[in-house]
Design a protein around this motif. Structure first.
Motif, mmCIF file in Angstrom:
data_model
loop_
_atom_site.group_PDB
_atom_site.id
_atom_site.type_symbol
_atom_site.label_atom_id
_atom_site.label_comp_id
_atom_site.label_asym_id
_atom_site.label_seq_id
_atom_site.Cartn_x
_atom_site.Cartn_y
_atom_site.Cartn_z
ATOM 1 N N ILE A 65 0.862 -1.165 0.000
ATOM 2 C CA ILE A 65 0.000 0.000 0.000
ATOM 3 C C ILE A 65 0.906 1.224 0.000
ATOM 4 O O ILE A 65 1.757 1.378 0.881
ATOM 5 N N VAL A 66 0.742 2.094 -0.999
ATOM 6 C CA VAL A 66 1.532 3.315 -1.103
ATOM 7 C C VAL A 66 0.604 4.482 -0.791
ATOM 8 O O VAL A 66 -0.477 4.588 -1.376
ATOM 9 N N LYS B 108 3.346 0.498 2.978
ATOM 10 C CA LYS B 108 2.963 -0.394 4.071
ATOM 11 C C LYS B 108 2.682 -1.783 3.524
ATOM 12 O O LYS B 108 2.334 -1.936 2.351
ATOM 13 N N ASP B 109 2.800 -2.769 4.403
ATOM 14 C CA ASP B 109 2.359 -4.110 4.028
ATOM 15 C C ASP B 109 0.867 -4.235 4.338
ATOM 16 O O ASP B 109 0.239 -3.277 4.811
ATOM 17 N N GLN B 110 0.318 -5.394 4.110
ATOM 18 C CA GLN B 110 -1.121 -5.582 4.298
ATOM 19 C C GLN B 110 -1.548 -5.477 5.758
ATOM 20 O O GLN B 110 -2.705 -5.220 6.051
ATOM 21 N N GLN B 111 -0.595 -5.646 6.668
ATOM 22 C CA GLN B 111 -0.905 -5.520 8.093
ATOM 23 C C GLN B 111 -0.749 -4.080 8.595
ATOM 24 O O GLN B 111 -0.990 -3.798 9.755
ATOM 25 N N GLY B 112 -0.329 -3.174 7.718
ATOM 26 C CA GLY B 112 -0.176 -1.774 8.088
ATOM 27 C C GLY B 112 1.199 -1.391 8.584
ATOM 28 O O GLY B 112 1.417 -0.249 8.997
ATOM 29 N N LYS B 113 2.159 -2.316 8.551
ATOM 30 C CA LYS B 113 3.535 -2.010 8.970
ATOM 31 C C LYS B 113 4.213 -1.186 7.883
ATOM 32 O O LYS B 113 4.164 -1.539 6.704
ATOM 33 N N ILE B 114 4.859 -0.094 8.281
ATOM 34 C CA ILE B 114 5.585 0.740 7.328
ATOM 35 C C ILE B 114 6.889 0.034 6.951
ATOM 36 O O ILE B 114 7.696 -0.312 7.810
ATOM 37 N N LEU B 115 7.075 -0.163 5.652
ATOM 38 C CA LEU B 115 8.257 -0.853 5.141
ATOM 39 C C LEU B 115 9.319 0.111 4.641
ATOM 40 O O LEU B 115 10.492 -0.233 4.560
ATOM 41 N N GLY B 116 8.896 1.315 4.290
ATOM 42 C CA GLY B 116 9.821 2.315 3.793
ATOM 43 C C GLY B 116 9.150 3.660 3.677
ATOM 44 O O GLY B 116 7.913 3.754 3.682
ATOM 45 N N GLY B 117 9.963 4.690 3.593
ATOM 46 C CA GLY B 117 9.431 6.040 3.477
ATOM 47 C C GLY B 117 10.298 6.907 2.583
ATOM 48 O O GLY B 117 11.474 6.618 2.359
ATOM 49 N N PHE B 118 9.668 7.943 2.069
ATOM 50 C CA PHE B 118 10.355 8.907 1.219
ATOM 51 C C PHE B 118 9.938 10.290 1.688
ATOM 52 O O PHE B 118 8.756 10.606 1.742
#
Length: 154
Positions: free
Chosen positions: A4-5, A60-70
């Motif tokens: 999810i972006v 985010k992944d499907q569980q809502g965990k942030i995987l990366g940011g810009f």
């Protein structure tokens, strides 16, 4: 894996700060400088609340965990009226590097910059984390290597 972006929200800031601390400690460049978390928090809040100044994008992944940011900004060039988008920082959790996270962040930033009316984007790498790989990543997306910057510690 589905990603999810989205634009970051104020509620995302605590998790972004956790990732920022990990990222900061990992970099050869930034770890030599004292991290001011309050300043980072204020910058994130400002860009989230005032999108004409910049943006904070997350994956985010499907569980809502942030995987990366810009974290990106906007400014007119100092010598022209051309509007430029630029990166403050892009970070991806170590376990997500090599996945689609960085690509999705950059694509979202490019689309955001177009909507802002930017004439071009400048992105760089100063972390000393996979520098050549990062440069090649940007080149594959269509960026041109137009220069470098150097630092002198005093």
């Amino acid at each position: 894996m589905a990603y999810i972006v989205e634009q970051a929200k104020i509620l995302d800031i605590p998790e972004l700060l956790e990732i920022a601390i990990q990222f900061w400690q990992e970099t050869q460049t930034y770890s030599q400088r004292p991290l001011n978390l309050q300043k980072v928090k204020t910058q994130l809040q400002t860009l989230i609340l005032f999108p004409t100044l910049g943006t904070v994008l997350i994956v985010k992944d499907q569980q809502g965990k942030i995987l990366g940011g810009f974290v990106g900004g906007l400014q007119e060039e100092w010598m022209t009226d051309s509007l430029m988008a630029f990166d403050y920082c892009m970070f991806v959790r170590p376990e997500c590097r090599g996945s689609r996270v960085a690509y999705l962040l950059i694509q979202a930033f490019i689309e955001w910059a177009k909507k802002q009316g930017c004439h071009f984007i400048q992105c760089g790498t100063a972390t000393q984390i996979n520098t050549e790989k990062t440069i090649n990543f940007y080149k594959k997306i269509g960026f041109e290597h137009t220069g470098s910057f150097l630092e002198l510690y005093l």
